[in-house]
Scaffold this motif. Sequence first.
Motif, PDB file in Angstrom:
ATOM      1  N   CYS A   1       0.828  -1.210   0.000  1.00  0.00           N
ATOM      2  CA  CYS A   1       0.000   0.000   0.000  1.00  0.00           C
ATOM      3  C   CYS A   1       0.860   1.257   0.000  1.00  0.00           C
ATOM      4  N   GLY A   2       2.060   1.171   0.569  1.00  0.00           N
ATOM      5  CA  GLY A   2       2.968   2.313   0.558  1.00  0.00           C
ATOM      6  C   GLY A   2       2.780   3.274   1.730  1.00  0.00           C
ATOM      7  N   LEU A   3       1.909   2.955   2.686  1.00  0.00           N
ATOM      8  CA  LEU A   3       1.730   3.866   3.825  1.00  0.00           C
ATOM      9  C   LEU A   3       3.033   4.050   4.593  1.00  0.00           C
ATOM     10  N   CYS A   4       3.862   3.025   4.567  1.00  0.00           N
ATOM     11  CA  CYS A   4       5.166   3.101   5.234  1.00  0.00           C
ATOM     12  C   CYS A   4       6.045   4.148   4.552  1.00  0.00           C
ATOM     13  N   VAL A   5       5.930   4.211   3.221  1.00  0.00           N
ATOM     14  CA  VAL A   5       6.749   5.176   2.469  1.00  0.00           C
ATOM     15  C   VAL A   5       6.369   6.600   2.889  1.00  0.00           C
ATOM     16  N   GLY A   6       5.050   6.827   2.988  1.00  0.00           N
ATOM     17  CA  GLY A   6       4.583   8.159   3.369  1.00  0.00           C
ATOM     18  C   GLY A   6       5.008   8.566   4.764  1.00  0.00           C
ATOM     19  N   SER A   7       5.314   7.580   5.606  1.00  0.00           N
ATOM     20  CA  SER A   7       5.670   7.899   6.990  1.00  0.00           C
ATOM     21  C   SER A   7       7.159   8.141   7.189  1.00  0.00           C
ATOM     22  N   CYS A   8       7.979   7.761   6.211  1.00  0.00           N
ATOM     23  CA  CYS A   8       9.428   7.781   6.406  1.00  0.00           C
ATOM     24  C   CYS A   8       9.971   9.220   6.423  1.00  0.00           C
ATOM     25  N   PRO A   9      10.757   9.572   7.425  1.00  0.00           N
ATOM     26  CA  PRO A   9      11.283  10.940   7.498  1.00  0.00           C
ATOM     27  C   PRO A   9      12.191  11.297   6.320  1.00  0.00           C
ATOM     28  N   THR A  10      12.775  10.289   5.684  1.00  0.00           N
ATOM     29  CA  THR A  10      13.688  10.589   4.574  1.00  0.00           C
ATOM     30  C   THR A  10      12.973  10.666   3.222  1.00  0.00           C
ATOM     31  N   ALA A  11      11.648  10.463   3.245  1.00  0.00           N
ATOM     32  CA  ALA A  11      10.902  10.503   1.982  1.00  0.00           C
ATOM     33  C   ALA A  11      10.592  11.942   1.609  1.00  0.00           C
ATOM     34  N   THR A  12      11.614  12.716   1.388  1.00  0.00           N
ATOM     35  CA  THR A  12      11.396  14.120   1.036  1.00  0.00           C
ATOM     36  C   THR A  12      11.969  14.430  -0.339  1.00  0.00           C
ATOM     37  N   PRO A  13      11.167  14.990  -1.218  1.00  0.00           N
ATOM     38  CA  PRO A  13      11.605  15.225  -2.598  1.00  0.00           C
ATOM     39  C   PRO A  13      12.604  16.365  -2.725  1.00  0.00           C
ATOM     40  N   PHE A  14      12.941  17.014  -1.612  1.00  0.00           N
ATOM     41  CA  PHE A  14      13.925  18.097  -1.676  1.00  0.00           C
ATOM     42  C   PHE A  14      15.340  17.548  -1.813  1.00  0.00           C
ATOM     43  N   ARG A  15      15.491  16.242  -1.717  1.00  0.00           N
ATOM     44  CA  ARG A  15      16.829  15.646  -1.832  1.00  0.00           C
ATOM     45  C   ARG A  15      17.253  15.580  -3.299  1.00  0.00           C
ATOM     46  N   SER A  16      18.549  15.369  -3.511  1.00  0.00           N
ATOM     47  CA  SER A  16      19.028  15.302  -4.888  1.00  0.00           C
ATOM     48  C   SER A  16      18.697  13.932  -5.476  1.00  0.00           C
ATOM     49  N   ALA A  17      18.509  13.915  -6.787  1.00  0.00           N
ATOM     50  CA  ALA A  17      18.087  12.684  -7.460  1.00  0.00           C
ATOM     51  C   ALA A  17      19.088  11.559  -7.243  1.00  0.00           C
ATOM     52  N   SER A  18      20.359  11.905  -7.104  1.00  0.00           N
ATOM     53  CA  SER A  18      21.381  10.851  -7.009  1.00  0.00           C
ATOM     54  C   SER A  18      21.285  10.056  -5.710  1.00  0.00           C
ATOM     55  N   VAL A  19      20.761  10.666  -4.670  1.00  0.00           N
ATOM     56  CA  VAL A  19      20.681   9.944  -3.393  1.00  0.00           C
ATOM     57  C   VAL A  19      19.259   9.765  -2.903  1.00  0.00           C
ATOM     58  N   PHE A  20      18.287  10.191  -3.709  1.00  0.00           N
ATOM     59  CA  PHE A  20      16.918  10.205  -3.232  1.00  0.00           C
ATOM     60  C   PHE A  20      16.331   8.791  -3.176  1.00  0.00           C
ATOM     61  N   ALA A  21      16.373   8.221  -2.025  1.00  0.00           N
ATOM     62  CA  ALA A  21      15.703   6.945  -1.765  1.00  0.00           C
ATOM     63  C   ALA A  21      15.285   6.984  -0.301  1.00  0.00           C
TER      64      ALA A  21
ATOM     65  N   ILE B   1      12.246   3.321   3.269  1.00  0.00           N
ATOM     66  CA  ILE B   1      11.442   2.186   2.804  1.00  0.00           C
ATOM     67  C   ILE B   1      10.703   2.647   1.550  1.00  0.00           C
ATOM     68  N   GLU B   2      10.690   1.806   0.555  1.00  0.00           N
ATOM     69  CA  GLU B   2      10.140   2.205  -0.745  1.00  0.00           C
ATOM     70  C   GLU B   2       9.337   1.058  -1.345  1.00  0.00           C
ATOM     71  N   LEU B   3       8.444   1.395  -2.271  1.00  0.00           N
ATOM     72  CA  LEU B   3       7.788   0.369  -3.070  1.00  0.00           C
ATOM     73  C   LEU B   3       8.596   0.206  -4.353  1.00  0.00           C
ATOM     74  N   PRO B   4       9.073  -0.992  -4.651  1.00  0.00           N
ATOM     75  CA  PRO B   4       9.911  -1.174  -5.841  1.00  0.00           C
ATOM     76  C   PRO B   4       9.211  -0.740  -7.132  1.00  0.00           C
ATOM     77  N   GLN B   5       7.882  -0.894  -7.163  1.00  0.00           N
ATOM     78  CA  GLN B   5       7.161  -0.551  -8.401  1.00  0.00           C
ATOM     79  C   GLN B   5       6.945   0.939  -8.567  1.00  0.00           C
ATOM     80  N   LEU B   6       7.143   1.711  -7.514  1.00  0.00           N
ATOM     81  CA  LEU B   6       6.971   3.158  -7.620  1.00  0.00           C
ATOM     82  C   LEU B   6       7.932   3.869  -6.669  1.00  0.00           C
TER      83      LEU B   6
END
Lengths: 133, 683
Positions: free
Chosen positions: B341-361, B364-369
């Motif tokens: 469902c990805g609710l874990c992704v939404g809760s992660c403190p590091t899930a912020t799009p302000f990071r650079s693309a090279s390190v942005f992970a 916890i992530e969903l492999p499909q998205l």
Amino acid sequence: MTLIAWREDFTIGLPDVDYEHRELVSMINALLESLGPDTGVPQIVAALGEIHARIALHFALEERDMHQLHYAAAAEHKDDHERLLDDILDIIDTVESPLDYDPEALGDRLSRWFTGHFRTHDARLHRWLVGRS
Amino acid sequence: MTANPRRWLRATFGALEAVCTRVFSPAWNPLVQLGAIGWFFYWVVAVSGVYLYVFFDTGITRAYDTVEALTHAQPWIGGVMRSLHRYASDGLVAVALVHLLREFAFARMKGKRWFGWITGLPVLMLIYVSGITGYWLVWDVLAQYVAVTTAELLDVLPLFGEPISRNFVNQVALSSRFFTLMSFIHIAAPLLLLLFMWIHIHRHAAARIQPARGLGVLVAGSLLGLAIVVPAVSQARANLDQVQATIGLDWFYLPLYPLVQQWGGATVWQLLGGMLLVLGLVPWLPRGTPAPVAKVNLLNCNGCGRCVADCPFGALSLEPRSDWQKYQAEAVVNADRCFSCGLCVGSCPTATPFRSASVFAAGIELPQLPLVTLREQLEKSCAPLAGGDRLVVFACEHAGTLGADLRRNAAVARMPCIGMLPPSFIDFVFSRRLADGVVIAGCGANSCYHRLGQRWTEQRIAGQRDPWLRARVPRERIALSWDADLGAFRKGLASLPVLRLGGRGASKPLPLPAGPRWPVPMRAIGIALLLGAMAGITGLLATSPGWRQLGQDEAVLQLSIRHATATKVECKPLTPQQMAELKPNMRRPVDCPRERWPVYLELERDGQLLYRGTHEPSGLWNDGAATVFRTFRIPAGPQSIVVRMRDSGRASGFDHVHSGTIDLEPGQNFVIEFRSGEGFTWH
């Protein structure tokens, strides 16, 4: 640029948190050191974004511990965390306008916040943990 | 196979939920908290049941009297408690069935979500066992009907040595011990039900077992109102010598009972077995390909536990660290419980799009998205937008088709559940000036497919759950599809002041303003009408329409026989030589083979053969008594009856014959029995 200086009396007594404090401070220092007068805006923004994420991650760990330990001043402590996270995002927004961006001011701002936070909220948490044990 | 009824059901529930959201408000919508209401009904039944049991006498002769005294002699409380017990039980079965239908409609039992569905089946069965045994205890004509029909149903199964229906042939045959057994089952089954209810929600984090307080008050008020206006009362006292032609049936609990009479117990068991089999297979029909489960990225995980706290299905846990980092714990995904469902992704403190693309992970992530892909898609689809009402729609895969208002000049980012959206993505949209407004589109109000996605999203925006949507983000530029007038929101975007982040002076985030609501008087009228209708339907179906189990001019004839016939071979003494040939432990002076003759029976009424059958003796060695129990509905009035039995080895003819003319009154229960030494008797 002023870097954050780690001192042993910043230790609060939670192994995970103390470990991450040190890691965080060295990472922030490394990122700040990499930002010179000639650094491009995208690199600065990326570095700040990373600092923001890492600090947020660290705060999450610290807040979890405070919550689990039923620390009475947890809410106040968290508010201070949230203030810094707000500040960093505001700083990122100013970097979008290069004319407003001052690397020295950023370093000072982070350093002041961390030093102040260590000396007040974290020190208070440390005293509480010592008293509790 | 199940797609079409499901689509129809989903549309029906969608329409009903929309009405209930308007009338009750999203927080009080009963359709999205059926499970919690079920729990509420359970406790009402339990508390009122304890009260009733204090005054109840489990003896067969006193049961009816004590229930009557409880209902009529106690001022108010006894009758009200009894009515609450009855109507909350009916409510429990009603909400359980609607809950089952709703979960089916929204496919909330597919694949790995089988656990809640499968454990719900014993819950449903135990609700029925509890209710049916409860009706038995009152010992009125309905209880008699329930007892006789249940016995008929159970006798089909090879559970008992002889038909338990024989316990109900007349008043004398029924013992208080049997009644005490029913009382025990009526107490044990609800306790077992409680255990299964707990198992049922065991895998659900933050399972809701209490309805919203206001809704609870309304439901309790409705129950009380129903109990006072239409009090539950007993029907006529049970009399096994008579069969009541028409009885008031509780259609919540006993809808299959008339079928036992119409089709026979075996067919009803086949129907029940078939229904259970289909229900049991539903989670795996058709079998789809499960999405890849969430994956932990240890470089971005310090074991903060936010994902563990937010997972709606308990699929995450904190385990000892497995890498070089000196943290104590790390998040670990249980693949069997992860629904991607990805609710874990939404809760992660590091899930912020302000990071650079090279390190942005994120941690916890969903492999499909991956979030980096989500950000790229977002930026790309926002590029062509223009004007002052540019929109970003973060939409859940279950949000359905977006209206034209939301598709115009808009970038749509889809995700498995809206709870996957890290709040910082909303901040990012405004920070990068990608759009002028954000719509968060999910399932209906409080009816999140993944249970908690909407709740967590609302709480994150309101600063009640981490990670917060930062206070600097203008709330007037955000709308929730399930709680906003999207048309008005869209129109209003262009007229908002210039977008400005920061400097708001508020460190605490604010919740979004509540969406449009009906005026309070209209809602009050709506609530009264809806709850009144539900209470009315409950009160009505609890006793009516009456079920005619016997025609006005009919009587019942029962053949109830338990007969141990003679052994096939007589005992004969063994000679010393024959004894010597036997093993020492098998030596005996007389050889007595134990097998008995079968019973052959014929029953005639007015010269017409009513029944004919051969019944083998019971027991592994055919050495027990043969038992026969048959019920016939026949016209009342005078008629000649002949019953014949052959219980010896003779090839033809009969060993026992009894005949006579009887005059049956309508509703009379006429029993033919056989006693060794006395032959046939009837009464």
